[in-house]
Design an enzyme around this catalytic site. Structure first.
Site, PDB file in Angstrom:
ATOM      1  N   ASN A   1      39.274  50.381  42.966  1.00 30.19           N
ATOM      2  CA  ASN A   1      39.290  50.184  44.422  1.00 30.19           C
ATOM      3  C   ASN A   1      37.842  50.006  44.861  1.00 30.19           C
ATOM      4  OD1 ASN A   1      39.474  50.314  47.188  1.00 30.19           O
ATOM      5  ND2 ASN A   1      40.028  52.483  47.264  1.00 30.19           N
ATOM      6  N   TRP A   2      37.480  48.772  45.151  1.00 28.81           N
ATOM      7  CA  TRP A   2      36.074  48.492  45.478  1.00 28.81           C
ATOM      8  C   TRP A   2      35.673  48.878  46.896  1.00 28.81           C
ATOM      9  CZ3 TRP A   2      35.174  42.952  43.029  1.00 28.81           C
ATOM     10  CH2 TRP A   2      35.034  43.107  41.644  1.00 28.81           C
ATOM     11  N   LYS A   3      36.669  49.167  47.731  1.00 26.99           N
ATOM     12  CA  LYS A   3      36.363  49.514  49.133  1.00 26.99           C
ATOM     13  C   LYS A   3      35.503  48.398  49.744  1.00 26.99           C
ATOM     14  CE  LYS A   3      36.915  54.262  47.809  1.00 26.99           C
ATOM     15  NZ  LYS A   3      36.783  55.659  48.115  1.00 26.99           N
TER      16      LYS A   3
ATOM     17  N   HIS B   1      45.761  54.422  52.022  1.00 27.03           N
ATOM     18  CA  HIS B   1      44.590  55.120  51.474  1.00 27.03           C
ATOM     19  C   HIS B   1      44.094  56.134  52.510  1.00 27.03           C
ATOM     20  CE1 HIS B   1      40.557  55.923  50.023  1.00 27.03           C
ATOM     21  NE2 HIS B   1      40.971  55.507  48.842  1.00 27.03           N
TER      22      HIS B   1
ATOM     23  N   GLU C   1      41.265  56.881  53.518  1.00 30.12           N
ATOM     24  CA  GLU C   1      40.247  56.358  54.447  1.00 30.12           C
ATOM     25  C   GLU C   1      40.912  55.574  55.582  1.00 30.12           C
ATOM     26  OE1 GLU C   1      37.756  54.525  51.470  1.00 30.12           O
ATOM     27  OE2 GLU C   1      37.231  56.524  50.751  1.00 30.12           O
TER      28      GLU C   1
ATOM     29  N   GLU D   1      46.076  61.120  45.430  1.00 33.27           N
ATOM     30  CA  GLU D   1      44.633  61.264  45.600  1.00 33.27           C
ATOM     31  C   GLU D   1      44.351  62.420  46.558  1.00 33.27           C
ATOM     32  OE1 GLU D   1      42.350  57.388  44.815  1.00 33.27           O
ATOM     33  OE2 GLU D   1      43.091  57.241  46.848  1.00 33.27           O
TER      34      GLU D   1
ATOM     35  N   GLY E   1      35.437  60.589  46.311  1.00 31.03           N
ATOM     36  CA  GLY E   1      34.019  60.328  46.553  1.00 31.03           C
ATOM     37  C   GLY E   1      33.164  61.582  46.631  1.00 31.03           C
TER      38      GLY E   1
ATOM     39  N   SER F   1      37.386  60.948  42.304  1.00 33.06           N
ATOM     40  CA  SER F   1      36.244  61.220  41.419  1.00 33.06           C
ATOM     41  C   SER F   1      36.561  61.042  39.931  1.00 33.06           C
ATOM     42  CB  SER F   1      35.677  62.617  41.690  1.00 33.06           C
ATOM     43  OG  SER F   1      35.150  62.677  43.008  1.00 33.06           O
TER      44      SER F   1
ATOM     45  N   GLY G   1      37.551  54.699  42.402  1.00 35.34           N
ATOM     46  CA  GLY G   1      36.692  54.144  43.451  1.00 35.34           C
ATOM     47  C   GLY G   1      35.294  53.865  42.905  1.00 35.34           C
ATOM     48  N   GLY G   2      34.381  54.798  43.145  1.00 37.13           N
ATOM     49  CA  GLY G   2      32.968  54.628  42.782  1.00 37.13           C
ATOM     50  C   GLY G   2      32.748  54.129  41.358  1.00 37.13           C
TER      51      GLY G   2
END
Ligand code: PGA
Length: 260
Positions: free
Chosen positions: A14-16, A101, A103, A173, A179, A219, A240-241
Site C-alpha cells: 500500500n503505497w499511500k 483503510h 486512514e 490492521e 506506521g 508495521s 505500507g512503509g
C-alpha cells in the site's frame, strides 16, 4: 506447509500518497525480475495517477504483479468534484481496491455504511475489494477488539451474497500498529484472524470463512514476517512503509515464500 493451500497467500503493498509515475515505473522494473517465481501473489496498491502507467509496465514486463487502487467513490458516476469512480480505476488497470483503510476512516470520516456501499460498487464494477478492519488502541485497552471487528465485518459486508464474499479479501490492521513500528504479537494476530473467520462463518458458512484471504497489516517488516505467516489463520500481509523500497518489499515476499 503451515497454510491451508486452498487459500491464496497474498502480499499487498500500500503505497499511500507516495510515488510519482516515474518512481512507480522504476519500482516495478526493479521488483519484476526478483519475484518471477513467487508462489505468494503480489499486489500493489498505487496512487491514482500511477495506475495506468504501472499496469502498462507490468504487462510489458509480464511481471506477476496485480495493480490496484487505494480508494474509489461509491457512485457509478456523477457530479462529485475530485472523486474517482470504480469503472475509471478499472479501465486504468486496477484489478483491486483497498477500502475502509483506517486512514480513510479516521482522516476522511468514512463510516461503515459508506464503506459497505463502496464494497458493493467495487464488486459491481468487477474490482476485488481488499477491506481493512481493525481496532484503535483505546478500543483494545477497553477489551473491545471482538466487538469492533464484528461490527465492521457485519456492516462493511452487509448484504453480500456468498458469491460476492468469495471475491473479496480482508486485512486485519490494528490501527495502533500502522506506521508506528509497533507490531501486534503473534497471539493477538492469530486470535483476531480466528475471530474474523468465526464471524464470517456465522454469516456465510464455514467453507467460505476458511477460504477467504485475511491479511495482517501494521508495521510489517522483513524481520517480523516469518513469525506471522506461519499463524494458521493468516494468509499474507498488507504492507505500507516497507513496500516503498523494492528490495525491502522483495525480502518480505521471499521470506513469506520460504514459510508457506
Ligand atoms: P505500515 O502500514 O506497514 O506502514 O504500518 C500498513 C498500512 O497502512 O496498510
Amino acid at each position: 506447509m503451515s497454510q491451508n493451500f486452498s487459500r491464496p497467500t497474498v502480499i499487498a503493498g500500500n503505497w499511500k500518497m507516495y510515488k510519482t509515475i516515474v518512481e512507480a515505473r522504476s519500482f516495478v522494473e526493479t521488483l519484476a525480475p526478483l519475484i518471477q517465481n513467487s508462489q505468494a501473489e503480489v499486489y500493489l496498491s498505487v496512487p491514482f495517477t500511477a495506475i495506468y502507467p504501472t499496469a502498462q509496465r507490468v504487462r510489458e514486463l509480464k511481471a506477476p504483479i496485480v495493480i490496484g487502487a487505494q480508494n474509489m467513490n461509491d457512485a457509478s458516476q456523477g457530479a462529485f468534484t475530485g472523486e474517482i469512480a470504480g469503472k475509471m480505476v478499472k479501465e486504468a488497470g486496477a484489478s483491486f481496491v483497498i477500502l475502509g483503510h483506517s486512514e480513510r476512516r479516521r482522516i476522511f470520516y468514512e463510516v461503515d455504511d459508506l464503506i459497505n456501499k463502496k464494497v458493493l460498487r467495487a464488486l459491481q464494477e468487477d474490482i476485488q475489494p481488499l477491506l481493512c478492519i481493525g481496532e484503535t488502541l483505546e478500543e483494545r485497552e477497553k477489551n473491545q477488539v471482538e466487538e469492533v471487528l464484528r461490527r465492521q465485518l457485519e456492516k462493511d459486508l452487509h448484504s453480500l451474497s456468498k458469491d460476492a464474499l468469495s471475491r473479496i479479501m480482508i486485512a486485519y490492521e490494528p490501527v495502533w500498529a500502522i506506521g508506528t513500528g509497533k507490531v501486534a504479537t503473534p497471539e493477538n494476530i492469530q486470535s483476531a484472524h480466528h475471530f474474523c473467520r468465526q464471524v464470517l462463518s456465522e454469516l456465510w458458512g464455514d467453507e467460505l470463512a476458511q477460504k477467504i484471504a485475511i491479511l495482517y497489516g501494521g508495521s510489517v517488516k522483513p524481520d517480523n514476517v516469518a513469525d506471522i505467516i506461519v499463524l494458521p489463520d493468516v494468509s499474507g500481509f498488507l504492507v505500507g512503509g516497507a513496500s516503498l523500497k523494492p528490495e525491502e518489499f522483495n525480502q518480505i515476499i521471499a521470506i513469506t515464500n520460504e514459510n508457506i
